[in-house]
Scaffold this motif. Structure first.
Motif, PDB file in Angstrom:
ATOM      1  N   VAL A 121       8.277   5.474   4.731  1.00  0.00           N
ATOM      2  CA  VAL A 121       7.193   5.618   5.699  1.00  0.00           C
ATOM      3  C   VAL A 121       6.106   4.614   5.312  1.00  0.00           C
ATOM      4  O   VAL A 121       5.753   4.510   4.128  1.00  0.00           O
ATOM      5  N   MET A 122       5.597   3.868   6.301  1.00  0.00           N
ATOM      6  CA  MET A 122       4.537   2.882   6.070  1.00  0.00           C
ATOM      7  C   MET A 122       3.337   3.250   6.932  1.00  0.00           C
ATOM      8  O   MET A 122       3.500   3.751   8.050  1.00  0.00           O
ATOM      9  N   ALA A 123       2.142   3.002   6.415  1.00  0.00           N
ATOM     10  CA  ALA A 123       0.919   3.327   7.158  1.00  0.00           C
ATOM     11  C   ALA A 123      -0.071   2.182   7.008  1.00  0.00           C
ATOM     12  O   ALA A 123       0.079   1.345   6.110  1.00  0.00           O
ATOM     13  N   PRO A 124      -1.087   2.120   7.869  1.00  0.00           N
ATOM     14  CA  PRO A 124      -2.082   1.048   7.713  1.00  0.00           C
ATOM     15  C   PRO A 124      -2.909   1.241   6.447  1.00  0.00           C
ATOM     16  O   PRO A 124      -2.932   2.335   5.859  1.00  0.00           O
ATOM     17  N   ALA A 125      -3.602   0.185   6.020  1.00  0.00           N
ATOM     18  CA  ALA A 125      -4.436   0.250   4.820  1.00  0.00           C
ATOM     19  C   ALA A 125      -5.358   1.459   4.877  1.00  0.00           C
ATOM     20  O   ALA A 125      -5.938   1.758   5.924  1.00  0.00           O
ATOM     21  N   MET A 126      -5.469   2.179   3.764  1.00  0.00           N
ATOM     22  CA  MET A 126      -6.268   3.400   3.640  1.00  0.00           C
ATOM     23  C   MET A 126      -5.700   4.548   4.489  1.00  0.00           C
ATOM     24  O   MET A 126      -6.381   5.557   4.696  1.00  0.00           O
ATOM     25  N   GLY A 127      -4.456   4.383   4.925  1.00  0.00           N
ATOM     26  CA  GLY A 127      -3.818   5.427   5.728  1.00  0.00           C
ATOM     27  C   GLY A 127      -3.031   6.429   4.893  1.00  0.00           C
ATOM     28  O   GLY A 127      -2.132   7.097   5.400  1.00  0.00           O
ATOM     29  N   GLU A 128      -3.382   6.581   3.614  1.00  0.00           N
ATOM     30  CA  GLU A 128      -2.670   7.522   2.750  1.00  0.00           C
ATOM     31  C   GLU A 128      -2.636   8.947   3.319  1.00  0.00           C
ATOM     32  O   GLU A 128      -1.604   9.626   3.196  1.00  0.00           O
ATOM     33  N   PRO A 129      -3.714   9.449   3.920  1.00  0.00           N
ATOM     34  CA  PRO A 129      -3.644  10.838   4.413  1.00  0.00           C
ATOM     35  C   PRO A 129      -2.509  11.053   5.415  1.00  0.00           C
ATOM     36  O   PRO A 129      -1.730  12.007   5.288  1.00  0.00           O
ATOM     37  N   VAL A 130      -2.374  10.174   6.424  1.00  0.00           N
ATOM     38  CA  VAL A 130      -1.297  10.360   7.407  1.00  0.00           C
ATOM     39  C   VAL A 130       0.056  10.065   6.771  1.00  0.00           C
ATOM     40  O   VAL A 130       1.062  10.724   7.069  1.00  0.00           O
ATOM     41  N   LEU A 131       0.076   9.092   5.862  1.00  0.00           N
ATOM     42  CA  LEU A 131       1.323   8.764   5.151  1.00  0.00           C
ATOM     43  C   LEU A 131       1.872   9.990   4.422  1.00  0.00           C
ATOM     44  O   LEU A 131       3.046  10.344   4.541  1.00  0.00           O
ATOM     45  N   PHE A 132       0.991  10.647   3.656  1.00  0.00           N
ATOM     46  CA  PHE A 132       1.426  11.827   2.891  1.00  0.00           C
ATOM     47  C   PHE A 132       1.778  12.988   3.826  1.00  0.00           C
ATOM     48  O   PHE A 132       2.698  13.760   3.546  1.00  0.00           O
ATOM     49  N   GLY A 133       1.041  13.126   4.932  1.00  0.00           N
ATOM     50  CA  GLY A 133       1.330  14.209   5.868  1.00  0.00           C
ATOM     51  C   GLY A 133       2.721  14.074   6.476  1.00  0.00           C
ATOM     52  O   GLY A 133       3.493  15.041   6.527  1.00  0.00           O
ATOM     53  N   VAL A 134       3.058  12.855   6.924  1.00  0.00           N
ATOM     54  CA  VAL A 134       4.386  12.622   7.498  1.00  0.00           C
ATOM     55  C   VAL A 134       5.461  12.765   6.417  1.00  0.00           C
ATOM     56  O   VAL A 134       6.510  13.378   6.631  1.00  0.00           O
ATOM     57  N   PRO A 157       7.584  -6.290   3.069  1.00  0.00           N
ATOM     58  CA  PRO A 157       6.499  -6.489   4.039  1.00  0.00           C
ATOM     59  C   PRO A 157       5.217  -5.708   3.721  1.00  0.00           C
ATOM     60  O   PRO A 157       4.113  -6.233   3.928  1.00  0.00           O
ATOM     61  N   SER A 158       5.318  -4.493   3.197  1.00  0.00           N
ATOM     62  CA  SER A 158       4.109  -3.709   2.895  1.00  0.00           C
ATOM     63  C   SER A 158       3.314  -4.312   1.732  1.00  0.00           C
ATOM     64  O   SER A 158       2.102  -4.117   1.658  1.00  0.00           O
ATOM     65  N   ASN A 159       4.001  -5.018   0.828  1.00  0.00           N
ATOM     66  CA  ASN A 159       3.263  -5.696  -0.235  1.00  0.00           C
ATOM     67  C   ASN A 159       2.507  -6.889   0.326  1.00  0.00           C
ATOM     68  O   ASN A 159       1.365  -7.149  -0.049  1.00  0.00           O
ATOM     69  N   LEU A 160       3.152  -7.615   1.242  1.00  0.00           N
ATOM     70  CA  LEU A 160       2.479  -8.765   1.837  1.00  0.00           C
ATOM     71  C   LEU A 160       1.279  -8.321   2.673  1.00  0.00           C
ATOM     72  O   LEU A 160       0.252  -8.987   2.712  1.00  0.00           O
ATOM     73  N   SER A 161       1.410  -7.170   3.347  1.00  0.00           N
ATOM     74  CA  SER A 161       0.317  -6.700   4.201  1.00  0.00           C
ATOM     75  C   SER A 161      -0.735  -5.937   3.408  1.00  0.00           C
ATOM     76  O   SER A 161      -1.858  -5.770   3.880  1.00  0.00           O
ATOM     77  N   GLY A 162      -0.388  -5.453   2.220  1.00  0.00           N
ATOM     78  CA  GLY A 162      -1.320  -4.689   1.393  1.00  0.00           C
ATOM     79  C   GLY A 162      -1.398  -3.223   1.755  1.00  0.00           C
ATOM     80  O   GLY A 162      -2.213  -2.477   1.207  1.00  0.00           O
ATOM     81  N   ASP A 163      -0.537  -2.778   2.667  1.00  0.00           N
ATOM     82  CA  ASP A 163      -0.597  -1.408   3.182  1.00  0.00           C
ATOM     83  C   ASP A 163       0.166  -0.418   2.295  1.00  0.00           C
ATOM     84  O   ASP A 163       1.048  -0.817   1.546  1.00  0.00           O
ATOM     85  N   PRO A 164      -0.147   0.889   2.415  1.00  0.00           N
ATOM     86  CA  PRO A 164       0.573   1.887   1.621  1.00  0.00           C
ATOM     87  C   PRO A 164       1.942   2.200   2.222  1.00  0.00           C
ATOM     88  O   PRO A 164       2.137   2.060   3.439  1.00  0.00           O
ATOM     89  N   ALA A 165       2.869   2.617   1.374  1.00  0.00           N
ATOM     90  CA  ALA A 165       4.210   2.995   1.825  1.00  0.00           C
ATOM     91  C   ALA A 165       4.813   3.936   0.802  1.00  0.00           C
ATOM     92  O   ALA A 165       4.439   3.927  -0.376  1.00  0.00           O
ATOM     93  N   ILE A 166       5.753   4.769   1.263  1.00  0.00           N
ATOM     94  CA  ILE A 166       6.350   5.785   0.387  1.00  0.00           C
ATOM     95  C   ILE A 166       7.827   5.912   0.694  1.00  0.00           C
ATOM     96  O   ILE A 166       8.239   5.730   1.844  1.00  0.00           O
ATOM     97  N   SER A 167       8.622   6.193  -0.345  1.00  0.00           N
ATOM     98  CA  SER A 167      10.032   6.530  -0.141  1.00  0.00           C
ATOM     99  C   SER A 167      10.228   8.006  -0.443  1.00  0.00           C
ATOM    100  O   SER A 167       9.773   8.501  -1.483  1.00  0.00           O
TER     101      SER A 167
END
Lengths: 488, 104
Positions: free
Chosen positions: A454-467, A428-438
């Motif tokens: 963890v998945m975040a909205p597009a350009m949401g890398e800062p909160v993604l990395f924080g979580v 789903p994150s590839n279809l939406s284009g959003d960032p995600a991390i394992s």
């Protein structure tokens, strides 16, 4: 502990403190590869002399005070679908055997500019199509945690190298989970950035609207360091993001107090191993204790994401792989006419999964079926994006397992559909284009690593990395494969 | 709209025609295996048709970009000899290929 087992962050600090040199790091990684490669087969090509030359150059620059930043002098592996000038680049396909690109991918240029030491080209499923590396034309990689099991895929060689200590970090590419799923199965961090933030120039294309290059590392901080050096606008990639880029570290130490975390309720139930769902629950409890508000979120259309993906990705692959025609590079099988030559070359050069996907995509794009399949899949993509956007109105990030299972044995998923299902949480994150991390959080009863996504909205890398960094700290995951413990 | 009419089920694929379109010269027995594998995958993929997409625009780019332009200036390109060195066959500075149509 061997230098080969350092994080990038610690290795970089040591370089500046004078406790080791880049040549020391590079020799340690090459030595580890010489001990593990017979079993793990993480690499298709190791460029020993060029790596040592680059390490000597990095040492000289650092000694002269020319500091290029965190990756300066750090040994990094590249997935073998990224072009490196003069170095054999096959995408694990027979059709590209012997191909030496006349140019560098933009990510390679950026790694060179950052002073990184390129160790070699990591194994993958042919043209990045697969979830286990079993589709490599040059034989699979094996999981360092249990060599009877797959490392995941398609970036399985990159993940196995980082887990085994034959690189301190690696680049992978992720079209439907090909960075995150092997990261999860190998007990390392795997991150897919927002679509368009890392140039695809020189990445051998699979599905252009989904493909994204990203880091595979031992820690979240290391993933940030690698992503910082490779991301940014590139005029050579028409889909490259030309607007502002967020500061990746702005929330890295912010913790999760007051953060709203949505758990995707569709990613549970049948097919999910109890150890995997248990690890996610435990992580959510820890996040809740740390001050996050955890809520359930339903995204009904993710149930259809796999179906949409298996129309969009093959359709794009059938167009992208038309370039392998026996004319300009790679294999040629002779024929009386150009068409006969092409058809023979492609039948001989491509493996079974690649042929399957080309045919699937050709069918889905052919006259009479376009609207029912490809057109409808792209509308489903819009519906999915709308659902994600609505969810991010209510929560900061979404979470799920990375993969429904831990690493599985070789030949366990010989039916194509069952293999496709191992990417159900990541697609789903590839279809939406959003960032995600394992992020790795623990081991199951058999000692196999488990990751959470963890998945975040597009350009949401800062909160993604924080979580992600908070999860990493709370999990305290520091286990290493037995083969590494024995060598370290 | 009755979506069940969008697609004949079970899915019957003219696999030889698709292979020809894709320029893949595959033996008969492989085509038979591929036909049944593709039918199974397509029946799963056809589930997207259950979604109501009335009035929904397709997303062709995940972030909705349209076009990217650059300045119209001459820049360097790859070295021709270096590129042709990777070709299976090259002649007089060109890629070499057999005729497009049969000689007969």
């Amino acid at each position: 502990m061997s230098l080969a087992d350092l994080t990038i962050t610690d290795a970089a600090a040591g370089l500046r403190a004078g406790s080791h040199s880049s040549v020391d790091l590079t020799e340690a990684v090459l030595e580890r590869a010489s001990m593990t490669e017979a079993e793990v087969h993480a690499y298709l090509t190791i460029d020993r002399e060029a790596a040592l030359d680059a390490a000597r150059a990095a040492d000289a620059e650092l000694a002269a005070g020319e500091d290029r930043g965190m990756l300066h002098g750090i040994p990094i592996a590249l997935k073998d679908n990224m072009c490196q000038r003069g170095v054999e680049t096959t995408a694990a396909s027979q059709i590209l055997a012997g191909y030496r690109p006349p140019y560098d991918a933009t990510v390679v240029t950026r790694l060179r500019d950052a002073g990184a030491v390129l160790i070699g080209k990591a194994n993958l499923d042919e043209f990045a199509m697969g979830s286990s590396t079993e589709n490599s034309a040059y034989g699979p990689s094996r999981n360092p945690w249990d060599t009877g099991r797959v490392p995941g895929g398609s970036s399985g060689g990159s993940a196995a190298a980082v887990a085994a200590g034959s690189a301190l970090g690696a680049l992978g590419s992720d079209t439907g989970g090909s960075i995150r799923q092997p990261g999860s199965l190998c007990g390392v961090v795997g991150m897919k950035p927002t679509y368009g933030t890392v140039s695809r120039y020189g990445l051998i294309a699979f599905a252009s609207s989904l493909d994204q290059i990203g880091p595979i590392t031992r820690t979240v901080d290391d993933a940030v360091a690698v992503l910082e050096s490779i991301s940014g606008h590139d005029p050579l990639d028409a889909t490259s993001w030309a607007g502002d880029y967020p500061d990746l570290t702005s929330e890295i130490d912010a913790g999760v107090a007051g953060k709203r975390i949505g758990v995707v309720s569709e990613f549970a139930g049948e097919g999910y191993e109890p150890a995997v769902t248990g690890a996610l629950s435990h992580t959510l409890d820890q996040l809740s204790d740390a001050g996050a508000e955890v809520v359930e979120v339903s995204l009904p259309t993710v149930e259809l994401a796999l179906s949409a993906y298996y129309l969009i990705a093959p359709a794009e692959c059938s167009a992208n792989l038309a370039r392998f025609d026996g004319m300009r590079y790679g294999l040629r099988v002779d024929g009386e006419t150009t068409e006969e030559l092409m058809a023979r070359t492609r039948a001989r050069g491509f493996g079974p999964e690649v042929i399957r996907r080309i045919l699937l995509g050709t069918y889905a794009l052919s006259a009479g079926y376009y609207d029912a399949f490809y057109g409808q899949a792209h509308k489903a993509r819009t519906v999915l994006r709308t659902e994600f956007a609505a969810a991010y109105e209510k929560v900061d990030v979404l979470m799920s397992p990375t993969s429904p299972t831990v690493a599985f044995p070789f030949d366990a998923k010989s039916d194509p559909l069952s293999m496709y299902l191992s990417d159900v949480c990541t697609i789903p994150s590839n279809l939406s284009g959003d960032p995600a991390i394992s992020v790795p959080v623990g081991l199951d009863g058999r000692g196999l690593p488990i990751g959470v996504q963890v998945m975040a909205p597009a350009m949401g890398e800062p909160v993604l990395f924080g979580v992600a960094k908070t999860i990493e700290r709370l999990a305290g995951f520091d286990a290493r494969p037995a083969m590494v413990e024995e060598l370290a | 709209m009755d979506r069940s009419t969008l697609l004949p089920m079970p899915i019957d694929i003219d696999i030889a025609h698709v292979a020809r379109l894709a320029r893949l010269d595959l033996p008969e027995d492989e085509l038979d295996t591929l036909r049944s594998q593709l039918s199974a995958i397509l029946e799963h993929a056809a589930k997207v048709q259950s979604l109501d997409t009335e009035g929904v625009e397709p997303s062709n780019h995940p972030l909705g970009f349209v076009n990217a332009f650059r300045e119209d200036v001459v820049t360097g390109s790859l070295d021709r000899d270096e590129v042709l060195a990777m070709a299976p066959e090259a002649r007089d500075g060109y890629f070499a290929a057999p005729p497009a149509m049969s000689q007969e």
